[in-house]
Write a protein that holds these residues in place. Structure first.
Motif, PDB file in Angstrom:
ATOM      1  N   UNK A 137       0.754  -1.208   0.003  1.00 48.28           N
ATOM      2  CA  UNK A 137       0.072   0.074   0.031  1.00 48.28           C
ATOM      3  C   UNK A 137       0.866   1.327   0.070  1.00 48.28           C
ATOM      4  N   UNK A 138       2.048   1.249   0.572  1.00 53.33           N
ATOM      5  CA  UNK A 138       3.113   2.416   0.619  1.00 53.33           C
ATOM      6  C   UNK A 138       3.810   2.439  -0.507  1.00 53.33           C
ATOM      7  N   UNK A 139       3.610   1.750  -1.596  1.00 55.55           N
ATOM      8  CA  UNK A 139       4.503   1.903  -2.691  1.00 55.55           C
ATOM      9  C   UNK A 139       3.760   2.639  -3.810  1.00 55.55           C
ATOM     10  N   UNK A 140       4.282   3.513  -4.361  1.00 58.38           N
ATOM     11  CA  UNK A 140       3.845   4.224  -5.502  1.00 58.38           C
ATOM     12  C   UNK A 140       3.383   3.383  -6.768  1.00 58.38           C
ATOM     13  N   UNK A 141       2.323   3.028  -7.045  1.00 65.34           N
ATOM     14  CA  UNK A 141       2.095   2.164  -8.264  1.00 65.34           C
ATOM     15  C   UNK A 141       0.598   1.745  -8.433  1.00 65.34           C
ATOM     16  N   UNK A 142       0.468   0.783  -9.247  1.00 66.57           N
ATOM     17  CA  UNK A 142      -0.766   0.322  -9.664  1.00 66.57           C
ATOM     18  C   UNK A 142      -0.746  -0.982 -10.311  1.00 66.57           C
ATOM     19  N   UNK A 143      -1.854  -1.805  -9.985  1.00 66.89           N
ATOM     20  CA  UNK A 143      -1.809  -3.258 -10.550  1.00 66.89           C
ATOM     21  C   UNK A 143      -3.036  -3.301 -11.645  1.00 66.89           C
ATOM     22  N   UNK A 144      -2.558  -4.158 -12.886  1.00 66.27           N
ATOM     23  CA  UNK A 144      -3.644  -4.170 -13.817  1.00 66.27           C
ATOM     24  C   UNK A 144      -3.440  -5.907 -14.234  1.00 66.27           C
ATOM     25  N   UNK A 145      -4.646  -6.258 -14.311  1.00 65.08           N
ATOM     26  CA  UNK A 145      -5.075  -7.895 -14.732  1.00 65.08           C
ATOM     27  C   UNK A 145      -4.455  -7.719 -16.361  1.00 65.08           C
ATOM     28  N   UNK A 146      -3.496  -8.859 -16.605  1.00 64.65           N
ATOM     29  CA  UNK A 146      -3.276  -9.216 -17.698  1.00 64.65           C
ATOM     30  C   UNK A 146      -4.222 -10.073 -18.776  1.00 64.65           C
ATOM     31  N   UNK A 147      -5.218 -10.429 -18.044  1.00 64.58           N
ATOM     32  CA  UNK A 147      -5.993 -11.386 -18.940  1.00 64.58           C
ATOM     33  C   UNK A 147      -7.256 -10.731 -19.439  1.00 64.58           C
ATOM     34  N   UNK A 148      -6.390  -9.948 -20.707  1.00 62.57           N
ATOM     35  CA  UNK A 148      -6.953  -9.212 -21.680  1.00 62.57           C
ATOM     36  C   UNK A 148      -6.056  -8.777 -22.586  1.00 62.57           C
ATOM     37  N   UNK A 149      -6.593  -7.965 -23.625  1.00 65.85           N
ATOM     38  CA  UNK A 149      -5.634  -7.595 -24.757  1.00 65.85           C
ATOM     39  C   UNK A 149      -4.665  -6.522 -24.349  1.00 65.85           C
ATOM     40  N   UNK A 150      -3.438  -6.822 -25.131  1.00 61.83           N
ATOM     41  CA  UNK A 150      -2.450  -5.797 -24.916  1.00 61.83           C
ATOM     42  C   UNK A 150      -2.970  -4.256 -24.776  1.00 61.83           C
ATOM     43  N   UNK A 151      -3.809  -3.913 -25.830  1.00 60.21           N
ATOM     44  CA  UNK A 151      -4.454  -2.701 -25.915  1.00 60.21           C
ATOM     45  C   UNK A 151      -5.262  -2.299 -24.611  1.00 60.21           C
ATOM     46  N   UNK A 152      -6.055  -3.081 -24.359  1.00 59.69           N
ATOM     47  CA  UNK A 152      -6.760  -2.940 -22.919  1.00 59.69           C
ATOM     48  C   UNK A 152      -5.729  -2.863 -21.783  1.00 59.69           C
ATOM     49  N   UNK A 153      -4.724  -3.599 -21.743  1.00 62.24           N
ATOM     50  CA  UNK A 153      -3.915  -3.302 -20.611  1.00 62.24           C
ATOM     51  C   UNK A 153      -3.277  -2.124 -20.755  1.00 62.24           C
ATOM     52  N   UNK A 154      -2.646  -1.586 -21.946  1.00 62.53           N
ATOM     53  CA  UNK A 154      -2.229  -0.213 -21.873  1.00 62.53           C
ATOM     54  C   UNK A 154      -3.277   0.764 -21.624  1.00 62.53           C
ATOM     55  N   UNK A 155      -4.373   0.594 -22.035  1.00 60.80           N
ATOM     56  CA  UNK A 155      -5.571   1.485 -21.770  1.00 60.80           C
ATOM     57  C   UNK A 155      -5.728   1.781 -20.194  1.00 60.80           C
ATOM     58  N   UNK A 156      -5.646   0.482 -19.652  1.00 64.91           N
ATOM     59  CA  UNK A 156      -5.956   0.784 -18.141  1.00 64.91           C
ATOM     60  C   UNK A 156      -4.618   1.111 -17.273  1.00 64.91           C
ATOM     61  N   UNK A 157      -3.431   0.832 -17.982  1.00 61.33           N
ATOM     62  CA  UNK A 157      -2.188   1.536 -17.317  1.00 61.33           C
ATOM     63  C   UNK A 157      -2.238   3.113 -17.593  1.00 61.33           C
ATOM     64  N   UNK A 158      -2.610   3.529 -18.700  1.00 63.27           N
ATOM     65  CA  UNK A 158      -2.717   4.839 -19.084  1.00 63.27           C
ATOM     66  C   UNK A 158      -3.471   5.803 -18.311  1.00 63.27           C
ATOM     67  N   UNK A 159      -4.683   5.118 -17.919  1.00 62.55           N
ATOM     68  CA  UNK A 159      -5.720   5.763 -17.046  1.00 62.55           C
ATOM     69  C   UNK A 159      -5.179   5.749 -15.635  1.00 62.55           C
ATOM     70  N   UNK A 160      -4.527   4.524 -15.030  1.00 63.04           N
ATOM     71  CA  UNK A 160      -4.198   4.340 -13.948  1.00 63.04           C
ATOM     72  C   UNK A 160      -3.075   5.344 -13.660  1.00 63.04           C
ATOM     73  N   UNK A 161      -2.147   5.471 -14.463  1.00 64.71           N
ATOM     74  CA  UNK A 161      -1.018   6.328 -14.284  1.00 64.71           C
ATOM     75  C   UNK A 161      -1.426   7.701 -14.515  1.00 64.71           C
ATOM     76  N   UNK A 162      -2.457   8.309 -15.003  1.00 62.29           N
ATOM     77  CA  UNK A 162      -3.042   9.422 -15.070  1.00 62.29           C
ATOM     78  C   UNK A 162      -3.630   9.883 -13.702  1.00 62.29           C
ATOM     79  N   UNK A 163      -3.953   9.011 -12.880  1.00 64.41           N
ATOM     80  CA  UNK A 163      -4.595   9.116 -11.599  1.00 64.41           C
ATOM     81  C   UNK A 163      -3.023   9.393 -10.681  1.00 64.41           C
ATOM     82  N   UNK A 164      -2.235   8.621 -10.879  1.00 65.56           N
ATOM     83  CA  UNK A 164      -0.969   8.531 -10.092  1.00 65.56           C
ATOM     84  C   UNK A 164      -0.020   9.642 -10.370  1.00 65.56           C
TER      85      UNK A 164
END
Length: 176
Positions: A137-164
């Motif tokens: 919880x004290x580490x700066x980051x996010x977790x994304x489920x990889x059981x989806x397309x690469x594009x969906x993973x990258x989209x999830x990361x982009x949205x999550x990183x926008x928050x971080x």
């Protein structure tokens, strides 16, 4: 302010593919931690032997140096399985953000089977999961489920990183 991002996870989680796509989306440099391994480390893994902390130390130092050199933005794919490894990388680049590509053993094994010829044999997958310490919880980051397309993973990361890191994504284009 921009920060480097480490796309982390076990072997076969898609770190290199996702990391390269994310770097392209963010318009920052990309590096693959596999390229930082010594010939001895590659030979050891190719022989089915897991690396120990002594093997990883110079590798992590080289990755940390790259992250420090890209403190204004860059993406590195790196397993970073243990908290102490991530702490070592943070020692070089305190603003680094970790993006954990998470998946079940079954999902990762299926993904790993689709990449023949990689120096990390599937037999070491169990040791990777045993070593993995998910982000705390004290580490700066996010977790994304990889059981989806690469594009969906990258989209999830982009949205999550926008928050971080709200300043890390280019306006509009980073959110496509």
């Amino acid at each position: 302010m921009r920060s480097p991002v480490v796309v982390m996870g076990v072997s076969g989680s898609g770190k290199s593919t996702v990391g390269a796509a994310l770097a392209q989306r963010l318009r920052v440099p990309f590096a693959d931690a596999d390229d930082f391994h010594s010939a001895a480390n590659i030979a050891k893994m190719s022989a089915g032997q897991p690396l120990d902390d002594a093997d990883r130390r110079p590798w992590l130092e080289a990755i940390g140096t790259w992250l420090a050199e890209h403190g204004d933005g860059g993406v590195m794919s790196c397993s970073a399985l243990k908290r102490e490894y991530r702490d070592r990388l943070r020692g070089h680049a305190p603003s680094v953000v970790f993006a954990h590509l998470d998946g079940s053993v079954e999902v990762i094994a299926r993904r790993q089977a689709s990449r023949p010829g990689h120096f990390m044999p599937p037999a070491l997958l169990t040791s990777q999961f045993e070593t993995l310490q998910p982000l705390a919880a004290d580490e700066r980051g996010l977790t994304v489920d990889v059981d989806q397309s690469v594009d969906a993973v990258v989209d999830d990361l982009a949205v999550g990183l926008a928050d971080v890191l709200p300043d890390d994504l280019p306006p509009e284009e980073g959110n496509r």
